[in-house]
Scaffold this active site. Structure first.
Site, PDB file in Angstrom:
ATOM      1  N   GLY A  86       0.823  -1.199   0.000  1.00 27.62           N
ATOM      2  CA  GLY A  86       0.000   0.000   0.000  1.00 27.62           C
ATOM      3  C   GLY A  86       0.857   1.248   0.000  1.00 27.62           C
ATOM      4  N   PHE A  87       0.383   2.275   0.685  1.00 24.73           N
ATOM      5  CA  PHE A  87       1.095   3.546   0.757  1.00 24.73           C
ATOM      6  C   PHE A  87       1.345   4.138  -0.617  1.00 24.73           C
ATOM      7  CE2 PHE A  87       1.830   2.284   5.036  1.00 24.73           C
ATOM      8  CZ  PHE A  87       1.901   3.478   5.734  1.00 24.73           C
ATOM      9  N   CYS A  88       0.384   3.949  -1.518  1.00 19.24           N
ATOM     10  CA  CYS A  88       0.567   4.593  -2.808  1.00 19.24           C
ATOM     11  C   CYS A  88      -0.724   5.266  -3.243  1.00 19.24           C
ATOM     12  CB  CYS A  88       1.085   3.611  -3.847  1.00 19.24           C
ATOM     13  SG  CYS A  88       0.278   2.019  -3.787  1.00 19.24           S
ATOM     14  N   GLY A  89      -1.360   5.952  -2.316  1.00 19.41           N
ATOM     15  CA  GLY A  89      -2.536   6.728  -2.654  1.00 19.41           C
ATOM     16  C   GLY A  89      -3.666   5.833  -3.099  1.00 19.41           C
ATOM     17  N   PHE A  91      -3.918   4.225  -5.838  1.00 12.40           N
ATOM     18  CA  PHE A  91      -3.461   3.329  -6.903  1.00 12.40           C
ATOM     19  C   PHE A  91      -4.222   2.002  -6.899  1.00 12.40           C
ATOM     20  CE2 PHE A  91      -0.553   0.028  -8.416  1.00 12.40           C
ATOM     21  CZ  PHE A  91      -0.114   0.559  -9.596  1.00 12.40           C
TER      22      PHE A  91
END
Lengths: 287, 135
Positions: A86-89, A91
Site C-alpha cells: 500500500g502507501f501509494c494513494g 493506486f
C-alpha cells in the site's frame, strides 16, 4: 485545550512520521527512475514485434491460428495487476474499483468469470470477496525479469488453448508520468491484430518454413511481451503513485507541525501570562 | 562502405547491438544460414544457439535463446529472447542454471513442467559451450 506536554508529544510523533514518508518518497523516486529506464529499454522490441505481426497476419488466414480465432464467450478471464504494498494513494483502490465495474458489465452476457490476480493487494481483495481466483501471483515486482512474464504469459495461453478461458482481459495501470496513471482495460486473447494502413507493399518476403509457422511461433512471444510490458508499466505507475502520495504526506506533515507549533507557542504564552498575573496580583495583595 | 549492412539485436530487456556489420551467421530453425549485404527479404525463427558476426574483419559471437530474424537488403533485425556477447556470459550463473534444470528433470515432481526444464537445460548448455569454445 490540550496541555503543553500533549502538544509537544504530538509534534514529535508527526515529525517522525514525516521522516518516514520523506524516506519512502526518496526510495520511490529512485525505483521509479529504474522502472522508467526499463520501459524505455523494452520499447524497441515491443514495437518491432508488433510490426512483424501486423505484416504477417496480413499474409495468412487469421482463422487458422488458435490465438487469433474468436470463440463463443462462456468463460472470461480477467487479469488484474495491482501492487503488493500500500502507501501509494488511490493506486490500488482505483484499479480494484474499475475491475469490479468491468466484471459487472461482463455479467450481462452471463459468462463465468475467472480471475488472475497479480499483486498482493488485488489477491487479498478478490479472494476475500469470494471471486473465482484461478491463479494469484504475489511479490513478483521485487524481482522483475522477463522470465516471470513468460511464465505467466504461457499459463494464460494454456488456459486459452485448452478452452478453459474463451477471452482474456487485462486491467492495469499505465504509466503516464510520475504524477499520472491511466487505468487500461485491454483484450489480451484472442489477439486483435491492428489493421495495417498502407496496402501490401510489393516486397515478397521469404519465410522459412512458411508464414503461418512463423506466425504461430511469434504469437506466444507477443503475449509474453505484452505481459512484460504491462508489468513494467504497472511497476512504474506504482512507484510514481507512491512518490506522489508520500510527497503529499510529507507536505501535510509539515503543515501540521507548523500549526501544532503555533498552538504550542500560544499555550506557552498564555501559561506565562497567567503565571505573571498570579505573581502581580499576589504582590498587589501583599501591600 | 558498400559491403556492410545495419544489424540491430533487440531483446525484451533492451537493445543489445546496433551497428553496421559485414557478415552474420545465425541458427535458423531449419538450419544455420549466413547473411551478406543485399540479401533477399527473409524471415525465420531462430533456435537456441550461437550467432557469429563479422565486423571490421573481427569476429564476435553471441549466445541467443530463440527468437526471430528479419532480413532486408540493407538491414537485419534479430528479435531474441536473450542475447549475450561471449565476453558477457556469466559462466557461474549458467552452470547454476544447468544444475537446476538437471535437478528438475531428474526430480520429476508432478508439477514439474518438463518442457520448460528441457528448454532451460538447452539454454544453459548453449551458454556454457559457447563461452568455453571461444574463451
Amino acid at each position: 485545550m490540550p496541555s503543553l506536554k500533549q502538544i509537544k508529544r504530538r509534534i514529535t510523533s508527526v515529525k517522525s512520521t514525516q521522516q518516514i514518508t520523506r524516506a519512502m518518497k526518496m526510495v520511490a523516486a529512485a525505483k521509479l527512475r529504474r522502472a522508467q529506464e526499463n520501459i524505455i529499454k523494452a520499447r524497441p522490441y515491443s514495437f518491432k514485434l508488433r510490426d512483424l505481426i501486423k505484416d504477417l497476419s496480413g499474409r495468412c488466414d487469421r482463422s487458422q491460428h488458435p490465438l487469433l480465432a474468436v470463440r463463443d464467450t462462456k468463460e472470461i478471464g480477467v487479469v488484474v495487476v495491482t501492487a503488493d504494498r500500500g502507501f501509494c494513494g488511490s493506486f490500488n483502490t482505483n484499479i480494484i474499483k474499475r475491475a469490479v465495474k468491468e466484471i459487472e458489465s461482463f455479467e450481462e452476457i452471463d459468462p463465468t468469470i475467472q480471475m488472475m490476480t497479480i499483486g498482493k493487494k488485488g489477491s487479498d481483495y478478490f479472494k476475500k470477496r469470494g471471486y473465482n481466483v484461478l491463479q494469484e501471483h504475489n511479490q513478483l515486482f521485487n524481482d522483475l525479469h522477463f522470465g516471470v512474464a513468460t511464465a505467466i504469459g504461457e499459463s494464460l495461453i494454456d488456459f486459452y488453448v485448452q478452452e478453459k478461458l474463451d477471452r482474456i482481459y487485462l486491467i492495469y495501470n499505465e504509466f503516464k508520468s510520475a504524477i499520472q496513471q491511466n487505468i487500461v482495460v485491454e483484450q489480451l486473447l484472442p489477439i486483435v491484430p491492428e489493421e495495417s494502413e498502407e496496402e501490401e507493399c510489393g516486397i515478397d518476403f521469404l519465410y522459412e518454413p512458411d508464414a503461418l509457422t512463423v506466425l504461430s511461433n511469434i504469437l506466444p512471444l507477443y503475449i509474453n511481451m505484452q505481459m512484460w510490458r504491462v508489468f513494467l508499466e504497472s511497476n512504474a505507475a506504482e512507484h510514481g503513485a507512491r512518490m506522489t502520495a508520500m510527497e503529499n504526506a510529507t507536505n501535510n506533515a509539515i503543515e501540521l507541525i507548523d500549526s501544532l507549533t503555533l498552538q504550542y507557542n500560544k499555550a506557552r504564552q498564555s501559561k506565562i501570562t497567567t503565571e505573571l498575573l498570579e505573581v502581580v496580583s499576589g504582590a498587589e495583595g501583599m501591600k | 562502405m558498400a559491403n556492410t549492412y545495419q544489424l540491430d539485436i533487440v531483446t525484451p530487456e533492451g537493445l543489445v547491438f546496433s551497428e553496421p556489420i559485414e557478415h552474420l551467421r545465425a541458427p535458423g530453425i531449419e538450419g544455420s544460414f549466413g547473411v551478406l549485404v543485399g540479401h533477399t527479404p527473409f524471415m525465420t525463427s531462430l533456435t537456441i544457439g550461437k550467432v557469429d558476426l563479422m565486423q571490421n574483419n573481427k569476429q564476435r559471437a553471441l549466445a541467443t535463446s530463440g527468437g526471430f530474424i528479419e532480413v532486408n537488403p540493407d538491414r537485419a533485425v534479430i528479435l531474441a529472447e536473450t542475447a549475450e556477447f561471449v565476453e558477457d556470459i556469466d559462466l557461474d550463473r549458467a552452470e547454476a542454471a544447468l544444475q537446476r534444470a538437471k535437478d528438475r528433470i531428474e526430480g520429476k515432481q508432478l508439477d514439474t513442467d518438463l518442457n520448460r526444464a528441457q528448454v532451460s537445460l538447452g539454454r544453459a548448455v548453449n551458454r556454457i559451450s559457447i563461452a568455453r569454445m571461444t574463451r
